[in-house]
Write a protein that holds these residues in place. Structure first.
Motif, PDB file in Angstrom:
ATOM      1  N   SER A  18       0.832  -1.208   0.000  1.00 49.71           N
ATOM      2  CA  SER A  18       0.000   0.000   0.000  1.00 49.71           C
ATOM      3  C   SER A  18       0.864   1.255   0.000  1.00 49.71           C
ATOM      4  O   SER A  18       0.542   2.243  -0.660  1.00 49.71           O
ATOM      5  CB  SER A  18      -0.916   0.019   1.224  1.00 49.71           C
ATOM      6  OG  SER A  18      -1.818  -1.073   1.171  1.00 49.71           O
ATOM      7  N   LEU A  62      -6.770  -6.010   1.054  1.00 52.74           N
ATOM      8  CA  LEU A  62      -7.890  -6.862   1.436  1.00 52.74           C
ATOM      9  C   LEU A  62      -7.382  -7.854   2.483  1.00 52.74           C
ATOM     10  O   LEU A  62      -6.352  -8.502   2.289  1.00 52.74           O
ATOM     11  CB  LEU A  62      -8.414  -7.620   0.213  1.00 52.74           C
ATOM     12  CG  LEU A  62      -9.684  -8.439   0.426  1.00 52.74           C
ATOM     13  CD1 LEU A  62     -10.873  -7.520   0.673  1.00 52.74           C
ATOM     14  CD2 LEU A  62      -9.967  -9.331  -0.788  1.00 52.74           C
ATOM     15  N   ASP A  65     -11.080 -11.210   3.175  1.00 54.71           N
ATOM     16  CA  ASP A  65     -12.237 -10.805   2.362  1.00 54.71           C
ATOM     17  C   ASP A  65     -12.856  -9.479   2.773  1.00 54.71           C
ATOM     18  O   ASP A  65     -13.959  -9.143   2.313  1.00 54.71           O
ATOM     19  CB  ASP A  65     -13.324 -11.895   2.364  1.00 54.71           C
ATOM     20  CG  ASP A  65     -12.825 -13.200   1.771  1.00 54.71           C
ATOM     21  OD1 ASP A  65     -12.361 -13.191   0.630  1.00 54.71           O
ATOM     22  OD2 ASP A  65     -12.884 -14.234   2.468  1.00 54.71           O
ATOM     23  N   ASN A  94      -5.832  -3.136  -2.637  1.00 51.39           N
ATOM     24  CA  ASN A  94      -5.167  -4.227  -3.369  1.00 51.39           C
ATOM     25  C   ASN A  94      -5.386  -5.542  -2.639  1.00 51.39           C
ATOM     26  O   ASN A  94      -5.501  -5.585  -1.412  1.00 51.39           O
ATOM     27  CB  ASN A  94      -3.677  -3.916  -3.556  1.00 51.39           C
ATOM     28  CG  ASN A  94      -2.794  -4.439  -2.447  1.00 51.39           C
ATOM     29  OD1 ASN A  94      -2.290  -5.560  -2.516  1.00 51.39           O
ATOM     30  ND2 ASN A  94      -2.591  -3.626  -1.408  1.00 51.39           N
ATOM     31  N   CYS A  95      -5.465  -6.622  -3.425  1.00 50.58           N
ATOM     32  CA  CYS A  95      -5.588  -7.943  -2.809  1.00 50.58           C
ATOM     33  C   CYS A  95      -4.543  -8.884  -3.404  1.00 50.58           C
ATOM     34  O   CYS A  95      -3.971  -8.608  -4.464  1.00 50.58           O
ATOM     35  CB  CYS A  95      -6.993  -8.519  -2.992  1.00 50.58           C
ATOM     36  SG  CYS A  95      -7.421  -9.089  -4.633  1.00 50.58           S
ATOM     37  N   GLY A  96      -4.288  -9.978  -2.704  1.00 49.03           N
ATOM     38  CA  GLY A  96      -3.253 -10.918  -3.130  1.00 49.03           C
ATOM     39  C   GLY A  96      -3.665 -11.766  -4.322  1.00 49.03           C
ATOM     40  O   GLY A  96      -2.859 -12.035  -5.217  1.00 49.03           O
ATOM     41  N   PHE A  97      -4.916 -12.181  -4.351  1.00 45.53           N
ATOM     42  CA  PHE A  97      -5.379 -13.039  -5.441  1.00 45.53           C
ATOM     43  C   PHE A  97      -5.507 -12.248  -6.735  1.00 45.53           C
ATOM     44  O   PHE A  97      -5.531 -11.014  -6.717  1.00 45.53           O
ATOM     45  CB  PHE A  97      -6.719 -13.692  -5.064  1.00 45.53           C
ATOM     46  CG  PHE A  97      -6.629 -14.610  -3.867  1.00 45.53           C
ATOM     47  CD1 PHE A  97      -5.621 -15.559  -3.781  1.00 45.53           C
ATOM     48  CD2 PHE A  97      -7.544 -14.522  -2.828  1.00 45.53           C
ATOM     49  CE1 PHE A  97      -5.531 -16.408  -2.678  1.00 45.53           C
ATOM     50  CE2 PHE A  97      -7.457 -15.355  -1.727  1.00 45.53           C
ATOM     51  CZ  PHE A  97      -6.450 -16.300  -1.649  1.00 45.53           C
ATOM     52  N   GLY A 130      -1.972  -7.919  -6.111  1.00 42.85           N
ATOM     53  CA  GLY A 130      -1.305  -6.745  -5.550  1.00 42.85           C
ATOM     54  C   GLY A 130      -0.066  -7.049  -4.729  1.00 42.85           C
ATOM     55  O   GLY A 130       0.769  -6.172  -4.518  1.00 42.85           O
TER      56      GLY A 130
ATOM     57  N   CYS B  32      -3.012  -8.982  13.397  1.00 46.42           N
ATOM     58  CA  CYS B  32      -2.016  -9.535  12.469  1.00 46.42           C
ATOM     59  C   CYS B  32      -1.178  -8.382  11.938  1.00 46.42           C
ATOM     60  O   CYS B  32      -1.706  -7.313  11.626  1.00 46.42           O
ATOM     61  CB  CYS B  32      -2.732 -10.241  11.314  1.00 46.42           C
ATOM     62  SG  CYS B  32      -1.648 -10.736   9.948  1.00 46.42           S
ATOM     63  N   ILE B  88      -4.631 -16.982   9.656  1.00 49.48           N
ATOM     64  CA  ILE B  88      -4.032 -17.399   8.375  1.00 49.48           C
ATOM     65  C   ILE B  88      -2.909 -18.443   8.499  1.00 49.48           C
ATOM     66  O   ILE B  88      -2.573 -19.052   7.497  1.00 49.48           O
ATOM     67  CB  ILE B  88      -3.606 -16.224   7.455  1.00 49.48           C
ATOM     68  CG1 ILE B  88      -2.440 -15.444   8.019  1.00 49.48           C
ATOM     69  CG2 ILE B  88      -4.785 -15.335   7.102  1.00 49.48           C
ATOM     70  CD1 ILE B  88      -1.735 -14.592   6.942  1.00 49.48           C
ATOM     71  N   ASN B 140     -12.586 -19.414   1.542  1.00 47.47           N
ATOM     72  CA  ASN B 140     -11.281 -19.333   2.217  1.00 47.47           C
ATOM     73  C   ASN B 140     -11.263 -20.034   3.560  1.00 47.47           C
ATOM     74  O   ASN B 140     -10.204 -20.280   4.114  1.00 47.47           O
ATOM     75  CB  ASN B 140     -10.907 -17.861   2.454  1.00 47.47           C
ATOM     76  CG  ASN B 140     -10.373 -17.205   1.213  1.00 47.47           C
ATOM     77  OD1 ASN B 140      -9.578 -17.806   0.499  1.00 47.47           O
ATOM     78  ND2 ASN B 140     -10.792 -15.978   0.950  1.00 47.47           N
TER      79      ASN B 140
HETATM   80  C1  LIG Z   1      -4.128 -11.646   7.408  1.00 50.79           C
HETATM   81  C2  LIG Z   1      -4.148 -11.507   5.908  1.00 50.79           C
HETATM   82  C3  LIG Z   1      -5.329 -11.739   5.222  1.00 50.79           C
HETATM   83  C4  LIG Z   1      -5.375 -11.611   3.836  1.00 50.79           C
HETATM   84  N1  LIG Z   1      -6.554 -11.869   3.199  1.00 50.79           N
HETATM   85  C5  LIG Z   1      -6.614 -11.788   1.842  1.00 50.79           C
HETATM   86  C6  LIG Z   1      -7.833 -12.085   1.162  1.00 50.79           C
HETATM   87  O1  LIG Z   1      -8.859 -12.407   1.771  1.00 50.79           O
HETATM   88  N2  LIG Z   1      -7.842 -12.018  -0.192  1.00 50.79           N
HETATM   89  C7  LIG Z   1      -6.729 -11.659  -0.912  1.00 50.79           C
HETATM   90  O2  LIG Z   1      -6.797 -11.625  -2.147  1.00 50.79           O
HETATM   91  N3  LIG Z   1      -5.566 -11.358  -0.279  1.00 50.79           N
HETATM   92  C8  LIG Z   1      -5.491 -11.413   1.071  1.00 50.79           C
HETATM   93  N4  LIG Z   1      -4.311 -11.108   1.711  1.00 50.79           N
HETATM   94  C9  LIG Z   1      -3.162 -10.680   0.915  1.00 50.79           C
HETATM   95  C10 LIG Z   1      -2.957  -9.171   0.920  1.00 50.79           C
HETATM   96  O3  LIG Z   1      -4.115  -8.496   0.529  1.00 50.79           O
HETATM   97  C11 LIG Z   1      -1.814  -8.820  -0.032  1.00 50.79           C
HETATM   98  O4  LIG Z   1      -0.648  -9.482   0.367  1.00 50.79           O
HETATM   99  C12 LIG Z   1      -1.566  -7.322  -0.113  1.00 50.79           C
HETATM  100  O5  LIG Z   1      -0.653  -7.070  -1.157  1.00 50.79           O
HETATM  101  C13 LIG Z   1      -0.982  -6.755   1.167  1.00 50.79           C
HETATM  102  O6  LIG Z   1      -0.899  -5.357   1.041  1.00 50.79           O
HETATM  103  P1  LIG Z   1      -0.057  -4.445   2.036  1.00 50.79           P
HETATM  104  O7  LIG Z   1       1.384  -4.794   1.841  1.00 50.79           O
HETATM  105  O8  LIG Z   1      -0.369  -3.047   1.617  1.00 50.79           O
HETATM  106  O9  LIG Z   1      -0.509  -4.724   3.417  1.00 50.79           O
HETATM  107  C14 LIG Z   1      -4.216 -11.231   3.103  1.00 50.79           C
HETATM  108  C15 LIG Z   1      -3.025 -11.010   3.802  1.00 50.79           C
HETATM  109  C16 LIG Z   1      -2.972 -11.154   5.188  1.00 50.79           C
HETATM  110  C17 LIG Z   1      -1.685 -10.904   5.908  1.00 50.79           C
END
Ligand SMILES: Cc1cc2nc3c(=O)[nH]c(=O)nc-3n(C[C@H](O)[C@H](O)[C@H](O)COP(=O)(O)O)c2cc1C
Lengths: 200, 167
Positions: A18, A62, A65, A94-97, A130, B32, B88, B140
């Protein structure tokens, strides 16, 4: 006054994706900005700075969810603050998936927060893949979208944008496996160890 | 195992050995920090050694689970949300295709029948968002089935009793 406050709601804000997305935003945004990263102690400081801003950009990942609890906690504080001139709200999530649509529920939570607290909900950018996007040779795609988003924030227009890696789901799974194996290697953790089925 | 996970104290007496009630509001659980240590350094284990490390193995182990949570902005309120984010470690970093979307591979996690008892004075919009959240969570969080019950705080105890009786 035209001033935008960028609020990073990632629980790992100083080292977050972010933060990098926010920096790209700042590079392309023509107006004045101030930036904050939410932690447990600075809620009121951030709220004090919101008064006097024309726009807020919330940047966050994200989490499970939805909205990360760090940001949820902050919104609950903000709700108790008297803000006279409410800024417009924009979201960069942004999300991971790989599917940027996985962000939609969290976006609707932010929209609901705005409606309940009478903030104007404006433009959004939802990023898929992301976690790794900026480490790929295709990072220009996300940068281009953030540039477009920055222009929207500067204008009075509202649009909802999304961007992700142009990969099939199968190729994404492969690429992400490589990404995580390399991540583990940095800590001396093998693929087999990472794939352990044991919990605790 | 059957787990009743609540964000508020409930007056409930579980009778059987494999039935567990946890009141999250009495536990010390910090948020977290997104370090991914549980995926890439100490797989399956969180580096923050507070009360959450007792809870996520139980979530993984349960085949019936009741979540009781207040709802805010269409989300679980912060107590439950903080715990779910801390869960997680029960997933791997690795990603698979599941229900035609990308999701994480689960470790030793039982498929579960989930009941989500959501309380508060909620608008229809808030209920709709929460319902969509749960349908996303189902992918999930290994739900093989789920039901959502929206209730007021006053209806909470009787609803929980009814649901536990169905175990
Ligand atoms: C506790 C936790 C829960 C997460 N849940 C999701 C999710 O539900 N769906 C998803 O696509 N990514 C999920 N992610 C991945 C993050 O959204 C992703 O790594 C993102 O790039 C993190 O952004 P940041 O570095 O700005 O925090 C999760 C990550 C963590 C640590």
């Amino acid at each position: 006054m035209v001033k935008t406050i960028i609020i990073n709601g990632s629980p790992r804000a100083p080292k977050s994706n972010s933060k990098q997305y926010a920096e790209i935003f700042r590079k392309y945004y023509t107006g004045e900005t101030i930036s904050f990263m939410i932690n447990n102690r600075n809620h009121s400081e951030i709220c004090d700075h919101i008064e006097g801003c024309s726009d807020i950009v919330f940047v966050f990942p994200l989490y499970a969810d939805g909205i990360p609890s760090t940001l949820l906690n902050f919104l609950k504080t903000l709700e108790t603050y008297q803000i006279n001139q409410k800024p417009r709200v924009h979201i960069l999530i942004n999300c991971g998936f790989i599917e940027p649509e996985q962000n939609n529920v969290a976006l609707d939570m932010m929209r609901l927060f705005c409606r309940q607290n009478r903030y104007e909900f404006s433009s959004t950018l939802a990023i898929g893949a992301g976690e790794a996007f900026l480490t790929t040779p295709l990072s220009f795609l996300v940068k281009g979208k953030i540039k477009k988003f920055a222009k929207l924030v500067a204008s009075k227009k509202t649009e909802h944008l999304s961007v992700t890696l142009p990969l099939s789901k199968k190729s994404f799974v492969k690429a992400s496996t490589k990404y995580w194996i390399a991540y583990g290697e940095r800590f001396g953790c093998s693929k087999e160890q990472m794939a352990s089925m044991k919990i605790e | 195992m059957k787990l009743l996970l609540s964000d508020t104290p409930l007056t409930i007496h579980l009778k059987k050995e494999n039935e567990i009630y946890i009141d999250l509001s009495q536990l010390k659980i910090s948020n977290c920090i997104g370090c991914f240590g549980c995926w890439t350094k100490t797989p399956g284990k969180c580096v923050i050694r507070d009360d959450a490390v007792k809870v996520y193995p139980m979530i993984a182990n349960s085949e019936k689970i009741i979540y009781v949570s207040h709802v805010k902005y269409g989300s679980y309120d912060t107590i439950m949300k903080t715990m779910l984010e801390r869960a997680i470690p029960i997933q791997q970093a690795f990603i698979r295709i599941h229900n035609n979307e990308t999701h994480h591979v689960q470790r030793e996690v039982k498929n579960k029948d989930a009941v989500i008892i959501a309380y508060g004075e909620l608008s229809q919009e808030e209920k709709d968002i929460f319902t969509r959240l749960i349908s996303r969570n189902a992918n999930n969080m290994s739900f093989s089935s789920y039901r959502i019950l929206f209730v007021t705080k006053e209806e909470l105890t009787s609803t929980v009793e009814q649901e536990v009786a169905l175990w």
